[in-house]
Design an enzyme around this catalytic site. Structure first.
Site, PDB file in Angstrom:
ATOM      1  N   TYR A  88     -11.981  -2.015   1.414  1.00 15.89           N
ATOM      2  CA  TYR A  88     -11.070  -1.527   1.735  1.00 15.89           C
ATOM      3  C   TYR A  88     -11.119  -1.667   3.309  1.00 15.89           C
ATOM      4  CZ  TYR A  88     -10.846   3.317   2.822  1.00 15.89           C
ATOM      5  OH  TYR A  88      -9.903   4.674   2.621  1.00 15.89           O
TER       6      TYR A  88
ATOM      7  N   SER B 280      -7.891  -3.652   3.610  1.00 15.56           N
ATOM      8  CA  SER B 280      -6.991  -3.257   3.483  1.00 15.56           C
ATOM      9  C   SER B 280      -6.608  -2.014   4.696  1.00 15.56           C
ATOM     10  CB  SER B 280      -6.352  -2.786   2.107  1.00 15.56           C
ATOM     11  OG  SER B 280      -7.426  -0.950   2.081  1.00 15.56           O
TER      12      SER B 280
END
Ligand SMILES: NC(=O)c1ccc[n+]([C@@H]2O[C@H](COP(=O)([O-])OP(=O)(O)OC[C@H]3O[C@@H](n4cnc5c(N)ncnc54)[C@H](OP(=O)(O)O)[C@@H]3O)[C@@H](O)[C@H]2O)c1
Length: 247
Positions: free
Chosen positions: A152, A155
């Site tokens: 996460y 990204s």
């Protein structure tokens, strides 16, 4: 901060920050296409709003993403605003505990998905000198002890880098590209961290301003960056986080 005559696509528009952004965009005169995977949830969301239209698509499928952009332009004749908001937060595990499949699943939505929507939208945004708002996260700006969601964070940090790349590359077309980095916002995504009153109190106190965010807090900033009120702002990485990232 009016958006009269503008046509917008908001990914992940069925709930949370995306839904609230669709609401504030439509209130301010935009025609909005919301897109997400779950068809019932998406239709239910669009039924609650005016001038908001659902087109379902799985952001991990290139041909479905292309169809959303094509159908939007076919129906409304133009595209002015893309909000790259859809995202998933994986189960919190340490890096050595996650599989490559789990790693790739997160990147495929949160990063490759934004690439797909941007790629298909750019030719239309070039015609309108349109604008893109990326929804990253404080997790892309800094590390949090105990918050082991590495794919996460990766990204979201990548989306910050892409905001700068795309803003520089497409400035010649007068396309503005900006990014918001929310702190903890009260949505389905953060429910696992807000189960008890104590969790909530901890999270509220962890934000210098004394509370976690609402989807509306973030939607208002997205509206600003999408509107002509921010006409000289591009490549900006805009923390919307009650001061979280200053710590
Ligand atoms: N909430 C926070 O504290 C927070 C903080 C920082 C950043 N953010 C970022 O803000 C954005 C919105 O978060 P949120 O809290 O509003 O999340 P949310 O309530 O969980 O909503 C996520 C949205 O993304 C869509 N989505 C997920 N996977 C998809 C896929 N494969 N294809 C198409 N759509 C997909 C969901 O659609 P379905 O209904 O079809 O699943 C839903 O509309 C995310 O990028 C998130 O990382 C959130």
């Amino acid at each position: 901060m009016r958006l009269d005559g503008k046509v917008a696509i908001i990914t992940g528009g069925s709930r949370g920050i995306g839904f609230e952004t669709a609401k504030i965009f439509s209130k301010n005169g935009a025609t909005v296409v919301i897109t997400s995977k779950n068809v019932d949830q998406l239709e239910n969301a669009s039924n609650q709003l005016t001038d908001v239209f659902p087109i379902s698509a799985d952001i991990t499928k290139e041909e479905e993403v292309e169809k959303v952009v094509e159908k939007t332009v076919e129906k409304f004749g133009r595209l002015d605003i893309l909000v790259n908001n859809a995202g998933v937060l994986p189960k919190i595990k340490q890096l050595h505990e996650i599989s490559e499949l789990e790693w790739n699943e997160v990147l495929n939505v949160n990063l490759n998905g934004q690439f797909r929507f941007t790629k298909f939208s750019i030719p239309y945004l070039q015609k309108t000198s349109g604008t893109i708002v990326n929804v990253s996260s404080d997790a892309g700006l800094k590390a949090y002890e105990g918050f082991n969601a590495d794919a996460y964070s990766a990204s979201k940090a990548a989306l910050i880098a892409l905001t700068k790349c795309w803003s520089l590359e497409y400035a010649k077309n007068k396309i503005r590209v900006n990014c918001v980095c929310p702190g903890v916002v009260d949505t389905d995504m953060t429910k696992p961290f807000l189960k008890t009153g104590k969790d909530r109190e901890f999270m509220d106190n962890d934000h210098p301003i004394g509370r976690i965010g609402t989807p509306e807090d973030v939607a208002k900033s997205i509206l600003f960056l999408a509107s002509e009120d921010s006409s000289w702002t591009t490549g900006a990485i805009f923390a919307v986080d009650g001061g979280q990232s200053t710590k």
